[in-house]
Scaffold this motif. Structure first.
Motif: not given
Length: 296
Positions: A11-15, A39-45
């Protein structure tokens, strides 16, 4: 689009325009590799590599992660041929290919000397991806679509659309144009600052450049803004419509507005006053992960 595909994006990612993993010196590459692993470990999709990335930039981010979806946001069709891109994707291992999404865009006339007939150029580029050996499947690509024609193309020739610098009203219109099955993943720029005057000043420093590009201003005019909204780096009305300004809870609320308007996924770009979008705002990414824990 299947529920599995939606889950793959999250539902949420980082750009971030700073995630150019193949550029810079060894220290810079190492910092990016550490950041994307976190970022992967934090759970961003999904991690969106902004700022006209190359195929090699994407490959470096994929190599530094294990499971997260990695997307270009957005690779310019004028910078890399369809054949080159297809060959670079084919060179990824099976796992990397399976979690890579090719975001494509036509960029902007003032930035590209050869810019001409952008819609036709995109159609020809997609034809080239289809004809490559092996081809780049339409289900692994998204388009930087703003207007009706490109949104329609994103429905027929790609997984969906990744619009940049858009309002919730545009998101609702894009959802209607795309239909229920295409992916809609808008970018939303965030300024984590509870001093709204200062937050707006930070936003204006970034927005001023984009207000020189007709593709964006034409889209904003279609949405009901006026030329006067573009003066001085953007009116308060324009800034509040395009950005999420305030604390992390406010960012979460603004993100929910985009999801409620029809987005499947929102790609958050964190803008800071000291870095101007060029750095790796890891503290802010951690803070947002905390408030989005139920969404990630």
């Amino acid at each position: 689009m299947t529920s599995e595909t939606r889950e793959g994006f999250g539902r949420v990612g980082i750009w971030s325009g700073a995630l150019h993993g193949a550029r810079g010196d060894d220290a810079g590459k190492g910092a990016i590799a550490e950041a994307v692993a976190e970022l992967e470990g934090l759970g961003y999709g999904t991690l969106w590599i902004g700022g006209s990335p190359s195929p090699d930039d994407a490959a470096a981010v994929i190599a530094a992660t294990r499971t997260v979806t990695v997307a270009t946001g957005i690779l310019s069709i004028w910078d890399h041929s369809a054949e080159e891109v297809a060959a670079r994707i084919a060179a990824l291992d099976a796992s990397g290919r399976g979690r890579f999404v090719l975001g494509l865009g036509v960029s902007h006339g003032p930035m590209v000397p050869q810019y001409a007939k952008p819609y036709s150029a995109m159609v020809a580029y997609l034809d080239g991806l289809d004809a490559a050996a092996p081809p780049v499947d339409s289900g692994r690509r998204v388009l930087a679509a703003l207007g009706p024609k490109m949104l329609k193309l994103a429905t027929g020739r790609a997984l969906g659309a990744h619009p940049y610098l858009v309002t919730t009203e545009h998101t609702a219109e894009a959802r209607e144009a795309l239909g229920p099955d295409a992916l809609l993943a808008p970018e939303l720029t965030v300024v984590l600052d509870t001093d709204l005057d200062r937050a707006r000043a930070t936003a204006r420093n970034m927005l001023g450049m984009y207000l020189q590009l007709p593709n964006y201003t034409d889209n904003l005019l279609r949405l009901g803004f006026a030329q006067s909204d573009f003066e001085g780096g953007g009116s308060v009305r324009l800034l509040d419509a395009l950005f999420a300004l305030g604390d992390a809870e406010r960012v979460r609320a603004r993100t929910r507005e985009y999801l409620d308007a029809g987005a499947d996924h929102v790609a958050l770009q964190v803008l800071t006053a000291d870095e101007g979008g060029a750095g790796l705002p890891r503290a802010e990414w951690r803070e947002l992960a905390g408030v989005f824990a139920d969404e990630l």
